[in-house]
Design an enzyme around this catalytic site. Sequence first.
Site, PDB file in Angstrom:
ATOM      1  N   HIS A  59     -42.650  -7.762   9.754  1.00  0.00           N
ATOM      2  CA  HIS A  59     -42.938  -9.127  10.180  1.00  0.00           C
ATOM      3  C   HIS A  59     -41.670  -9.853  10.624  1.00  0.00           C
ATOM      4  O   HIS A  59     -41.714 -10.690  11.518  1.00  0.00           O
ATOM      5  CB  HIS A  59     -43.661  -9.893   9.070  1.00  0.00           C
ATOM      6  CG  HIS A  59     -45.121  -9.572   9.017  1.00  0.00           C
ATOM      7  ND1 HIS A  59     -45.658  -8.748   8.076  1.00  0.00           N
ATOM      8  CD2 HIS A  59     -46.135  -9.926   9.837  1.00  0.00           C
ATOM      9  CE1 HIS A  59     -46.967  -8.624   8.296  1.00  0.00           C
ATOM     10  NE2 HIS A  59     -47.272  -9.327   9.364  1.00  0.00           N
ATOM     11  N   GLU A  99     -58.026  -3.806  11.501  1.00  0.00           N
ATOM     12  CA  GLU A  99     -56.679  -3.283  11.258  1.00  0.00           C
ATOM     13  C   GLU A  99     -56.631  -2.374  10.034  1.00  0.00           C
ATOM     14  O   GLU A  99     -55.580  -1.868   9.675  1.00  0.00           O
ATOM     15  CB  GLU A  99     -55.677  -4.434  11.132  1.00  0.00           C
ATOM     16  CG  GLU A  99     -56.097  -5.536  10.187  1.00  0.00           C
ATOM     17  CD  GLU A  99     -55.160  -6.753  10.210  1.00  0.00           C
ATOM     18  OE1 GLU A  99     -54.039  -6.645  10.717  1.00  0.00           O
ATOM     19  OE2 GLU A  99     -55.570  -7.806   9.694  1.00  0.00           O
TER      20      GLU A  99
HETATM   21  C1  PEP Z   1     -51.600  -6.407  13.332  1.00  0.00           C
HETATM   22  O1  PEP Z   1     -51.656  -5.920  12.199  1.00  0.00           O
HETATM   23  O2  PEP Z   1     -51.578  -5.725  14.383  1.00  0.00           O
HETATM   24  C2  PEP Z   1     -51.531  -7.864  13.489  1.00  0.00           C
HETATM   25  C3  PEP Z   1     -51.586  -8.431  14.671  1.00  0.00           C
HETATM   26  O3  PEP Z   1     -51.363  -8.600  12.364  1.00  0.00           O
HETATM   27  P1  PEP Z   1     -49.942  -8.840  11.649  1.00  0.00           P
HETATM   28  O4  PEP Z   1     -48.880  -8.223  12.516  1.00  0.00           O
HETATM   29  O5  PEP Z   1     -49.798 -10.299  11.492  1.00  0.00           O
HETATM   30  O6  PEP Z   1     -50.115  -8.113  10.364  1.00  0.00           O
HETATM   31 MG    MG Z   2     -52.016  -7.219  10.497  1.00  0.00          MG
END
Ligand code: PEP
Ligand code: MG
Length: 575
Positions: free
Chosen positions: A195, A437
């Site tokens: 992140h 996901e």
């Molecule tokens: C993902 O998992 O692709 C997504 C867009 O969510 P995040 O990156 O916030 O976990």
């Molecule tokens: Mg995600």
Amino acid sequence: MALILSGQGASRGIGIGRARVLESGGIEIPEYTLDPDHVGAEIDRYRAAVSAARVELTVVAERLGAQVASEVRDFIGTHLMMLEDDALVEAPVEFIRARACNAEWGLKQARDQLFAAFEQMQDDYFRARRDDVDQVVKRIQAALANRSVRNLFADEDALDDTVIVADDIEPAELSGLAERGLAAFIIETGGQLSHSSILARSLGVPCVVGVRGARQMVHEGQLLIVDGDRGFALIDPDGERLTRYRERQYELKRRATQLLRLAGAASLTGDGQAIRLWANAEQPKDLDLALKHGAAGIGLFRTEFLYLNRQTPPEEEEQYLAYVEAVKRMDAHPLTLRTLDIGADKQLPLGQDHDEPNPALGLRGIRLSLKFPELFKTQVRAILRAAVYGPVNMLLPMLGGPGDALQARALIREVEEELSAAGIRYQDHVPVGGMIEVPAAAIAAPRMVEILDFVSIGTNDLIQYTLAIDRGNQAVSRWYQPLHPSVLRLISAVIDTSTALGKPVSLCGEMAGDTRFTALLLALGLCDFSLHPRGILELKETLSRLQRKPLLALKRRILDAGLPEDVAEILRQAR
Ligand code: PEP
Ligand code: MG
């Protein structure tokens, strides 16, 4: 000859600046003056942190096995006693009260006073206690900072032309650094999909991750060039290199300006298929960027920014005002608000167990919302009320299967009924979508898609969970393969199912913005991409050079390919 530090490029571009080397996971101690009305609350915050530190240490003591040396028990016992001692309990409170300073600063003053006293002592035993005090103080500081949240910089610090070199930076910390003119990040840990990397991209700050030993190699204040495209940094570059990189920096800026001309152009493939380009947003300022770059709307607004860097979750009214502001800012373009997705690498003090042995598989995303329904319902109320002002979609993160989706929808219905009963104005029939996901949700696609109004494929996590590869762990990053046949089959199945059932489907993981995968995603039938606004124009240009029809004809071969290299080869031949 400049020294080269290599890693992985996590956020593109060239950053040039002076190093600011951060201590390992250390908690920097902020100092600020409080409004006199807030002193009482600050004292309560301090006392709560001391209690939290006590509870934590008591748990450690209780878990000690019989084989543990008695010195360890004594050591913990001493620390527990210190946590009852006025020198650490009351003295900081006196400082907070007398100087109207924040708790961290009050504690630091009390610690310094104690240390000065220890310095006077000749006795080795008492001198050794100084280290114990230090450890106890750190424990309280950690509790004050919710364990891991460093407050890196006081607000007024100028960060222009600064390259941050750190072992790791948490999203909570990074989000506090927005718009402060940082030149670049060099991070020892993490991968392109952590992140922090996503946030660095969203800030538009070049970033290289996985640079082992960076803090040993770089000294404070050294000149650095960070190449986020190629994944390395140069320490003390010579004049010639510096000139060359400044030219490249200039060239990149020029290209970005050129691309801006595409902002108003339609988004079409070379053979005329319209492709909708949505923007991902991490914070409100991304909304303006999205509109500037011609996004169709916001396909994913990560609402965590409202919850980070604070002790308690935001109240409904605060959220409502923030969402209304966002809706208005979007000027009638749809805004997709994803409900809270914390846990794993984005921890918050909401009462969950921080000691989860495996947080990526733990209480994150929708699970946290279902476990704390009031937390979820507060956010849903704010979203439904804000939706009165413009088109809003609600997106649920980390659905594990139809059960999660049904439960979440039931809670949303409850909120609607409560708002109706109370005569509060809200928007009916806000579309509720789900992130796909988790592999289980992708496999159950037909049922999931039926329950939801739209779906969004989160490839960052889908790849992580399908391949059992931690998205933030550099040691396994070479196994993080977006082209793995199992990943492609899941993505393809979700797109096919949604298309067949007439439900909108987009893809909002980092793959959407990576132009190396554009042809592949077209081949799988994707027509809605959601990506960081800074990538929209480049993607638009890439799309205009691709022919969709011949790519669609390759779908079967792509799905039957055994290895990621084979998929890459099929796409290369098609060019
Ligand atoms: C993902 O998992 O692709 C997504 C867009 O969510 P995040 O990156 O916030 O976990
Ligand atoms: Mg995600």
